[in-house]
Design an enzyme around this catalytic site. Structure first.
Site, PDB file in Angstrom:
ATOM      1  N   GLU A  41      -0.950  -0.048   0.611  1.00  0.00           N
ATOM      2  CA  GLU A  41       0.481   0.236   0.767  1.00  0.00           C
ATOM      3  C   GLU A  41       1.274  -1.063   0.814  1.00  0.00           C
ATOM      4  O   GLU A  41       1.711  -1.509   1.866  1.00  0.00           O
ATOM      5  CB  GLU A  41       0.708   1.076   2.016  1.00  0.00           C
ATOM      6  N   SER A  68       3.957   3.239   2.766  1.00  0.00           N
ATOM      7  CA  SER A  68       3.821   4.178   3.865  1.00  0.00           C
ATOM      8  C   SER A  68       4.962   5.184   3.865  1.00  0.00           C
ATOM      9  O   SER A  68       6.097   4.862   3.509  1.00  0.00           O
ATOM     10  CB  SER A  68       3.820   3.397   5.186  1.00  0.00           C
TER      11      SER A  68
END
Length: 188
Positions: A41, A68
């Site tokens: 991420e 995220s």
């Protein structure tokens, strides 16, 4: 402002001499499934401090990465085909004009078809390609994200707005479907 990968972003983002302001679109390449194996991420690009000091809290950010679900902002992620395999994102350059039209699901890079073809013909991957082992298997068999149908919206959401009236960030696809991405004008 174009960042070639997460390391390029980290090296430049805090530089007060970075040629960026609130009118720019931030682009980070080579962070998709093949460009950044494991696809961590890393798509949550923070704004440059020099822009934050002006009180600006959001800018358009585009990447083939993921981020995220707790992150926020005007962000287009999972662009496909990703930069590491020669998708159109790979040839976006500083100074290119990019238009994001969320209601019409259109991401527009304002260069001619001829210029796009020239850039793609000259493009070379900027990451090493493994020759054996799991890394080689990954590069040979992992594919990027593909969108074959429009997403369904959970109850309380619409294409234009999220819950509590917040803008809704949708995954967009660069280059796979020309109605979502064009080079010169709608439907070209």
């Amino acid at each position: 402002m174009v960042f070639e990968d997460i390391d390029d972003y980290k090296a430049k983002i805090n530089d007060d001499n970075l040629d960026i302001d609130e009118t720019c679109v931030m682009v980070m390449k080579n962070c998709g499934p093949k460009g950044y194996p494991g696809m961590a991420e890393v798509g949550n690009m923070g704004l440059p401090p020099k822009v934050l000091k002006k009180g600006i809290t959001d800018m358009v950010r585009i990447s083939d990465a993921r981020m995220s679900g707790t992150a926020y902002g005007t962000v287009v992620l999972h662009t496909s085909p990703e930069a590491a395999v020669g998708g159109p994102l790979a040839v976006v350059q500083n100074g290119d004009m990019i238009e994001l039209d969320v209601p019409n699901r259109r991401l527009h890079l304002d260069i001619s078809d001829e210029e796009l073809a020239r850039r793609l013909a000259e493009w070379q991957p900027n990451h090493g390609l493994p020759t054996s082992g799991y890394a080689w298997l990954h590069q040979q068999h992992v594919e990027g994200r593909r969108y074959r149908r429009r997403p369904r919206f959970p109850q309380g959401l619409s294409r234009e707005r999220g819950r509590q009236g917040q803008p809704l960030i949708l995954p967009m696809c660069i280059g796979r479907t020309r109605t979502w991405f064009s080079h010169r004008g709608a439907g070209t």
